[in-house]
Design a protein around this motif. Sequence first.
Motif, mmCIF file in Angstrom:
data_model
loop_
_atom_site.group_PDB
_atom_site.id
_atom_site.type_symbol
_atom_site.label_atom_id
_atom_site.label_comp_id
_atom_site.label_asym_id
_atom_site.label_seq_id
_atom_site.Cartn_x
_atom_site.Cartn_y
_atom_site.Cartn_z
ATOM 1 N N GLU A 139 0.817 -1.209 0.000
ATOM 2 C CA GLU A 139 0.000 0.000 0.000
ATOM 3 C C GLU A 139 0.852 1.261 0.000
ATOM 4 O O GLU A 139 0.516 2.258 -0.638
ATOM 5 C CB GLU A 139 -0.931 -0.002 1.211
ATOM 6 N N ALA A 140 1.980 1.213 0.706
ATOM 7 C CA ALA A 140 2.845 2.388 0.818
ATOM 8 C C ALA A 140 3.604 2.673 -0.473
ATOM 9 O O ALA A 140 3.929 3.819 -0.778
ATOM 10 C CB ALA A 140 3.831 2.209 1.970
ATOM 11 N N PHE A 141 3.924 1.617 -1.225
ATOM 12 C CA PHE A 141 4.684 1.780 -2.462
ATOM 13 C C PHE A 141 3.899 1.178 -3.626
ATOM 14 O O PHE A 141 4.241 0.115 -4.148
ATOM 15 C CB PHE A 141 6.050 1.097 -2.343
ATOM 16 N N GLU A 142 2.845 1.875 -4.041
ATOM 17 C CA GLU A 142 1.987 1.367 -5.106
ATOM 18 C C GLU A 142 2.734 1.217 -6.429
ATOM 19 O O GLU A 142 2.374 0.391 -7.265
ATOM 20 C CB GLU A 142 0.781 2.307 -5.294
ATOM 21 N N GLU A 143 3.779 2.026 -6.614
ATOM 22 C CA GLU A 143 4.534 1.963 -7.862
ATOM 23 C C GLU A 143 5.610 0.891 -7.837
ATOM 24 O O GLU A 143 6.279 0.637 -8.839
ATOM 25 C CB GLU A 143 5.191 3.327 -8.144
ATOM 26 N N GLY A 144 5.767 0.229 -6.693
ATOM 27 C CA GLY A 144 6.829 -0.756 -6.553
ATOM 28 C C GLY A 144 6.358 -2.183 -6.789
ATOM 29 O O GLY A 144 5.163 -2.448 -6.984
ATOM 30 N N ILE A 202 11.061 -3.677 -4.849
ATOM 31 C CA ILE A 202 11.772 -3.151 -6.010
ATOM 32 C C ILE A 202 11.067 -1.886 -6.468
ATOM 33 O O ILE A 202 9.871 -1.903 -6.788
ATOM 34 C CB ILE A 202 11.811 -4.196 -7.144
ATOM 35 N N LEU A 203 11.802 -0.785 -6.467
ATOM 36 C CA LEU A 203 11.221 0.525 -6.784
ATOM 37 C C LEU A 203 11.819 1.112 -8.057
ATOM 38 O O LEU A 203 13.008 0.922 -8.327
ATOM 39 C CB LEU A 203 11.477 1.495 -5.624
ATOM 40 N N PRO A 204 11.015 1.827 -8.847
ATOM 41 C CA PRO A 204 11.524 2.478 -10.058
ATOM 42 C C PRO A 204 12.331 3.730 -9.718
ATOM 43 O O PRO A 204 11.900 4.862 -9.937
ATOM 44 C CB PRO A 204 10.243 2.815 -10.830
ATOM 45 N N ILE A 205 13.517 3.507 -9.147
ATOM 46 C CA ILE A 205 14.378 4.594 -8.676
ATOM 47 C C ILE A 205 15.752 4.457 -9.316
ATOM 48 O O ILE A 205 16.278 3.363 -9.451
ATOM 49 C CB ILE A 205 14.499 4.545 -7.128
#
Length: 318
Positions: free
Chosen positions: A140-145, A157-160
């Motif tokens: 929930e905290a990292f919807e893009e992850g 895994i994050l798009p960073i």
Amino acid sequence: MNDLLIQVLSEINANIRTDFALFDENGKMVFGRECFGKNANEKSILLAGKSYTLKAALSKEQLEDFCFFIESIVKSRYDMELAAFIRGKPSLVSDFPFPSGLILIQNEVFCCTPNDSSFQDGDVAVNSNLTDKTREFVEEAFEEGIVVHIDNILALILPIEDRNELREAAEALYQTLAEEVSEKTAISLGGIAGSQAELCRAFVNAQKALEFACGKRFGVMSYAEMPLELIISQLSPEIRSEYKNEIDFESFDIDTLSTIRVFLDCNLHIAEAARKLYIHRNTLIYRLDKIYAMTGLDLRDFNDALKMKIYLILHEFF
């Protein structure tokens, strides 16, 4: 990751009698065919960290069970295929979003030390699983992850592309899990990956850092920032014990230990360290003078700071 989702849904569809269709948040059909007539019902469903609407010719009660079944199968297959991909093994993953930053998360555990005979290179010794509550919170905290379970470890895994941004995300997660979820965790960073080979290497490195994070039991450990820890772990126990008791850290109060850790982490910058400690710079200078009187080490001097760093590593990990 849409290709993997379609592949998994296709396999499910081929083995059941119930036709269904999946729609994204914009109402666009992403899977199936809509030919259910007036008997169709629909329900929101979370698949691979994204919200969809599933429609099928089922009663509301049947649809509830069917969505739970789909979610469970997709989550299990996603974890399996992503874990294989991250480890460099054959996988259905074909559209992984590079570049990405890797964070590993482990609930409070009992870890063996890096030189324990049970520790093998690339492994992490753990005795407890992450709770579903932790995973749900991270998703929930990292919807893009992308969130995936690999054995007892949760990989985020994050798009960073920036290492500093990745560390900030990890530190914020560490604090929030402690405050909002009330679960103590060990967190490590593997760095930024631009290919599957780099992601595999980042995962192995993050596992090594996680072993130290488990032992440290506070903060976030980054493999790229811990060459001293790794070097010291290769020394014999006899050599380590010779230097371990040079400073009696057990006699220090919480403020003194916190000052040492933060000042070293801030690369001996007084203003930055004072800000992170929420104290006036004059208070920090007073504490540094007190530490010098207690240990004979002036942390404003690079050589003395390096000695303190080594002693602190021996104290915390060995």
